[in-house]
Design a protein around this motif. Structure first.
Motif, mmCIF file in Angstrom:
data_model
loop_
_atom_site.group_PDB
_atom_site.id
_atom_site.type_symbol
_atom_site.label_atom_id
_atom_site.label_comp_id
_atom_site.label_asym_id
_atom_site.label_seq_id
_atom_site.Cartn_x
_atom_site.Cartn_y
_atom_site.Cartn_z
ATOM 1 N N UNK A 76 0.832 -1.200 0.000
ATOM 2 C CA UNK A 76 0.000 0.000 0.000
ATOM 3 C C UNK A 76 0.873 1.260 0.000
ATOM 4 N N UNK A 77 0.657 2.113 -0.993
ATOM 5 C CA UNK A 77 1.364 3.389 -1.099
ATOM 6 C C UNK A 77 0.349 4.513 -0.988
ATOM 7 N N UNK A 78 0.476 5.316 0.046
ATOM 8 C CA UNK A 78 -0.454 6.416 0.256
ATOM 9 C C UNK A 78 0.040 7.707 -0.366
ATOM 10 N N UNK A 79 -0.901 8.583 -0.674
ATOM 11 C CA UNK A 79 -0.552 9.887 -1.241
ATOM 12 C C UNK A 79 -1.620 10.897 -0.886
ATOM 13 N N UNK A 80 -1.272 12.146 -0.993
ATOM 14 C CA UNK A 80 -2.236 13.217 -0.733
ATOM 15 C C UNK A 80 -3.305 13.240 -1.824
ATOM 16 N N UNK A 81 -4.570 13.484 -1.468
ATOM 17 C CA UNK A 81 -5.605 13.614 -2.500
ATOM 18 C C UNK A 81 -5.283 14.696 -3.527
ATOM 19 N N UNK A 82 -4.493 15.701 -3.125
ATOM 20 C CA UNK A 82 -4.123 16.771 -4.056
ATOM 21 C C UNK A 82 -3.170 16.292 -5.149
ATOM 22 N N UNK A 83 -2.492 15.159 -4.906
ATOM 23 C CA UNK A 83 -1.529 14.637 -5.878
ATOM 24 C C UNK A 83 -2.116 13.527 -6.741
ATOM 25 N N UNK A 84 -3.435 13.343 -6.694
ATOM 26 C CA UNK A 84 -4.056 12.207 -7.374
ATOM 27 C C UNK A 84 -3.766 12.181 -8.865
ATOM 28 N N UNK A 85 -3.856 13.337 -9.529
ATOM 29 C CA UNK A 85 -3.656 13.368 -10.979
ATOM 30 C C UNK A 85 -2.234 12.960 -11.353
ATOM 31 N N UNK A 86 -1.252 13.334 -10.538
ATOM 32 C CA UNK A 86 0.135 12.976 -10.843
ATOM 33 C C UNK A 86 0.422 11.527 -10.495
#
Length: 287
Positions: free
Chosen positions: A209-219
């Motif tokens: 599982x790799x988490x990320x900020x919702x703001x970075x979803x497109x990238x």
């Protein structure tokens, strides 16, 4: 094409051909539009000065219909078709085949999706078709069985913090593995730039599982493409000698990493190459 409307897409192609539209030019325009759509999904403001408001509305509506990895596949398919059309006498025929093939591919499950579903079935998290649904505990109690007694846990209960301790241990293990993976990726590569947008948040069965900020979803969608996922899973296999399936999760609380703070203007003077150039040319830096 994005709505999988094959008859309508073919009819529109025939209309363009009958009106005298050059098939090679039409294919080039289609690929250019898909490229703009890809850029719009990665950074919506990037095309603000290049296209008009109507085009921006069109891109916004179409961006919701397709994922980034699917869009990359479409561009590859139409680019290959453009190469075949260049020397073909019947260019419209190749264009028709390319449209039908593109729509057909959008309806197919990708290899990553198949692997993810198989992982869910293996871990017991997905119900196979035709299998009976799990019965809620409350329903079993209503049939006269022994109703479970409510249990309360206090802070002093020995088992109270056990799940959190286990979760922390899994996360720490995942972070250690991820550092080994990052060490194998060239520091200035595009894959490394995208990989820095995510952080490990644990494992779920064979899912890393790799988490990320919702703001970075497109990238992160670019990182989730078939080729990039395959590279990450290969590096995970090298680091752990086990098979993993990478899964990306948008999670609140993870800070956005897409925009790094600008380094102070003076910091570049400390670079060894800059210092060597100053000594070599007896130069001075003026602000």
């Amino acid at each position: 094409i994005l709505r999988a409307e094959t008859p309508e897409a073919i009819d529109l192609l025939h209309q363009q051909a009958e009106s005298g539209k050059d098939m090679m030019r039409l294919m080039s325009d289609l690929i250019a539009y898909l490229r703009d759509l890809l850029v719009f999904k990665a950074k919506p403001d990037a095309l603000k000065e290049d296209v008009d408001s109507d085009m921006q509305k069109s891109l916004a509506s179409h961006a919701e219909l397709i994922a980034t990895d699917r869009l990359l596949e479409l561009i590859d398919q139409f680019a290959a078709a453009e190469g075949r059309m260049k020397w073909a006498p019947n260019k419209k025929l190749h264009f028709e085949v390319a449209i039908i093939k593109a729509i057909h591919s959008l309806g197919q499950a990708t290899l990553d999706e198949v692997i993810e579903k198989l992982g869910e079935l293996r871990d017991g998290r997905a119900r196979p078709p035709g299998a009976p649904a799990a019965e809620p505990i409350a329903a079993a109690g209503d049939r006269g069985g022994n109703k479970p007694k409510p249990q309360t846990a206090s802070v002093t209960d020995p088992g109270y913090s056990a799940p959190r301790v286990a979760e922390k241990a899994v996360t720490v293990g995942a972070e250690k593995i991820w550092l080994q993976v990052l060490a194998k990726i060239p520091a200035k590569s595009f894959l490394r730039t995208l990989s820095d947008l995510v952080c490990p948040i644990g494992t779920d069965g064979r899912n890393f599982m790799l988490g990320h900020s919702p703001d970075d979803k497109s990238k992160v969608e670019a990182l989730a493409s078939v080729n990039n996922r395959r590279q990450l899973e290969g590096l995970l296999k090298e680091a752990t000698r086990g098979d993993w399936s990478v899964k990306f999760v948008a999670k609140d609380g993870i800070p956005s990493k897409s925009t790094d703070a600008t380094k102070p203007a003076e910091s570049f003077k400390d670079d060894p190459l800059i210092q060597e150039a100053i000594e070599l040319f007896n130069a001075q830096i003026k602000s």
